[in-house]
Design an enzyme around this catalytic site. Structure first.
Site, PDB file in Angstrom:
ATOM      1  N   LYS A  36       0.804  -1.227   0.000  1.00 35.59           N
ATOM      2  CA  LYS A  36       0.000   0.000   0.000  1.00 35.59           C
ATOM      3  C   LYS A  36       0.832   1.270   0.000  1.00 35.59           C
ATOM      4  O   LYS A  36       0.435   2.272  -0.568  1.00 35.59           O
ATOM      5  CB  LYS A  36      -0.972  -0.002   1.173  1.00 35.59           C
ATOM      6  CG  LYS A  36      -0.297   0.074   2.534  1.00 35.59           C
ATOM      7  CD  LYS A  36      -1.305  -0.151   3.651  1.00 35.59           C
ATOM      8  CE  LYS A  36      -0.619   0.013   4.995  1.00 35.59           C
ATOM      9  NZ  LYS A  36      -1.275  -0.744   6.058  1.00 35.59           N
ATOM     10  N   ARG A 131      -8.425  -1.227  16.770  1.00 34.34           N
ATOM     11  CA  ARG A 131      -8.732  -0.838  15.406  1.00 34.34           C
ATOM     12  C   ARG A 131      -9.698  -1.913  14.898  1.00 34.34           C
ATOM     13  O   ARG A 131     -10.785  -2.037  15.472  1.00 34.34           O
ATOM     14  CB  ARG A 131      -7.463  -0.685  14.545  1.00 34.34           C
ATOM     15  CG  ARG A 131      -7.717   0.242  13.335  1.00 34.34           C
ATOM     16  CD  ARG A 131      -6.492   0.471  12.470  1.00 34.34           C
ATOM     17  NE  ARG A 131      -6.115  -0.717  11.708  1.00 34.34           N
ATOM     18  CZ  ARG A 131      -5.120  -0.725  10.818  1.00 34.34           C
ATOM     19  NH1 ARG A 131      -4.415   0.376  10.586  1.00 34.34           N
ATOM     20  NH2 ARG A 131      -4.819  -1.825  10.137  1.00 34.34           N
TER      21      ARG A 131
END
Ligand SMILES: *Cc1c(COP(=O)(O)O)cnc(C)c1O
Length: 371
Positions: A36, A131
């Protein structure tokens, strides 16, 4: 060559990947190369594969599609829970996705049936960083629910720590993940059930010498690209920390006072400054700014200090000689600066040794000294 540009040494990335892959192999852990930070740039993804990563992972389907379009056939994992609006694309381009919502899994199942494919699923488990992930008590019922959804295949469990609250992977949370895997995969051989323990922040725990339990995969981006672990950003022994550097061009160089004059109010980014007067200084401007890069993540060469940055100007001072207009300055980058620089359309990407790619050259004498 055009400036600003990111100079990327693919051979250093191959070296970093293969070093981590072989060290982790000894612990029974495979590596998913995380793409990414470089938007799935196919050359860098191929360098990771050349280094021996067994699959590629990205949080954005667009990057996975970029790699597919370039002809990369490797197994690809979407490492962020899919958007409901993108499930068709996910099933088409990614072999596996990580998942945290039954609603999304149901939509993936419908899309997979329609596409006549089987889509792999890794269930993410919340281990305390708060998260993503199912709470541990909900994993069993989530697995039961997936069992009823056609064309989905459970590949294993995963967890992600450190990214939001800085919770460190340790014996305790990793053992919890292992125990959950044991309960979830009764009767399944452990090498047929992926337990993806985390990211570059897990390396300290893995190499601290304890038992890794059932953890048999890590998803690594930063450590391959920048040669550092992600908890304290220490260099990893034997890895290159300079596979990427950012080169920018000097557009002004003058002797100026160090203290601004006039009435002081907010700067362009809302800061109030109080500047210590140290007399006249050599001040230079390089043509790059906050729009292109995170200036806090840049390290200039020795003898050059980074003073400030606005949208398009980076202001430096030099100890000795004045910089020359038109000369180029090369900066080291941290992960945050790299992310933004890779994303900026104003920064060219320049690959060193692109024609050596077929025959990687490993230069042991170029390795940095590291702890
Ligand atoms: C970004 C990311 C990774 C890779 O993290 P690094 O610190 O770059 O190794 C792994 N897993 C998930 C879920 C991520 O979002």
């Amino acid at each position: 060559m055009s400036a600003p540009r990111l100079q990327i040494d693919l051979n250093k990335i191959i070296h970093n990947a293969s070093t981590l892959v072989s060290r982790l192999q000894k612990k029974g852990i495979s590596v998913t190369g995380v793409t990414k930070a470089f938007l799935g740039a196919p050359l860098i993804a191929r360098a990771m594969l050349r280094g021996g990563v067994t699959s590629l992972g990205d949080s954005r389907i667009e990057n996975i599609e970029t790699m597919r379009r370039s002809g990369i056939a490797a197994k690809m994992i979407l490492i962020r829970s899919p958007m409901l609006s993108q499930v068709e694309r996910v099933v088409k381009s990614a072999n596996v996705s990580v998942n945290t919502e039954i609603e999304v899994l149901a939509a993936l199942s419908v899309a997979a049936v329609k596409a006549r494919r089987t889509h792999g699923v890794i269930l993410m488990v919340e281990l305390g960083d708060l998260r993503e992930g199912f709470m541990p008590r909900d994993v069993k019922s989530a697995l039961d629910a997936i069992g009823k959804l056609p064309n989905l295949s459970v590949m294993g469990l995963g967890a992600n720590l450190a990214c939001r609250n800085g919770v460190a992977p340790d014996d305790r949370n990793m053992a919890e993940l292992s125990a959950l895997a044991t309960r979830s995969a009764e009767g399944v051989a452990s090498d047929a059930f992926t337990v993806s323990g985390g990211n570059s922040s897990n390396l300290g725990w893995v190499f601290s010498g304890g038992e890794v339990g059932r953890i048999n995969n890590l998803r690594l981006g930063e450590s391959i690209l920048l040669g550092r672990e992600a908890l304290n950003r220490q260099p990893i022994r034997g890895l290159f920390t300079d596979a990427f550097s950012l080169v920018a061009e000097v557009i002004e160089s003058k002797i100026k006072p160090s203290k601004p004059w006039g009435t002081l109010a907010q700067s362009a980014f809302g800061e109030m400054r109080s500047v210590h007067d140290r007399g006249d200084i050599n001040q230079a401007i390089v043509a790059i700014g906050r729009q292109d890069v995170d200036p806090d993540g840049l390290r200039p060469p020795d003898g050059i200090q980074l003073l400030d940055a606005s949208s398009d100007h980076l202001i430096l001072s030099t100890d000795g000689v004045k910089l020359t207009v038109g000369s180029e300055i090369s900066f080291d980058l941290n992960y945050s600066a790299l992310l933004r620089a890779m994303t900026s359309p104003h920064i060219a990407k320049s690959f060193a040794d692109i024609n050596l790619f077929a025959q990687p050259r490993i230069l042991a004498h170029m390795l940095p000294d590291a702890a």
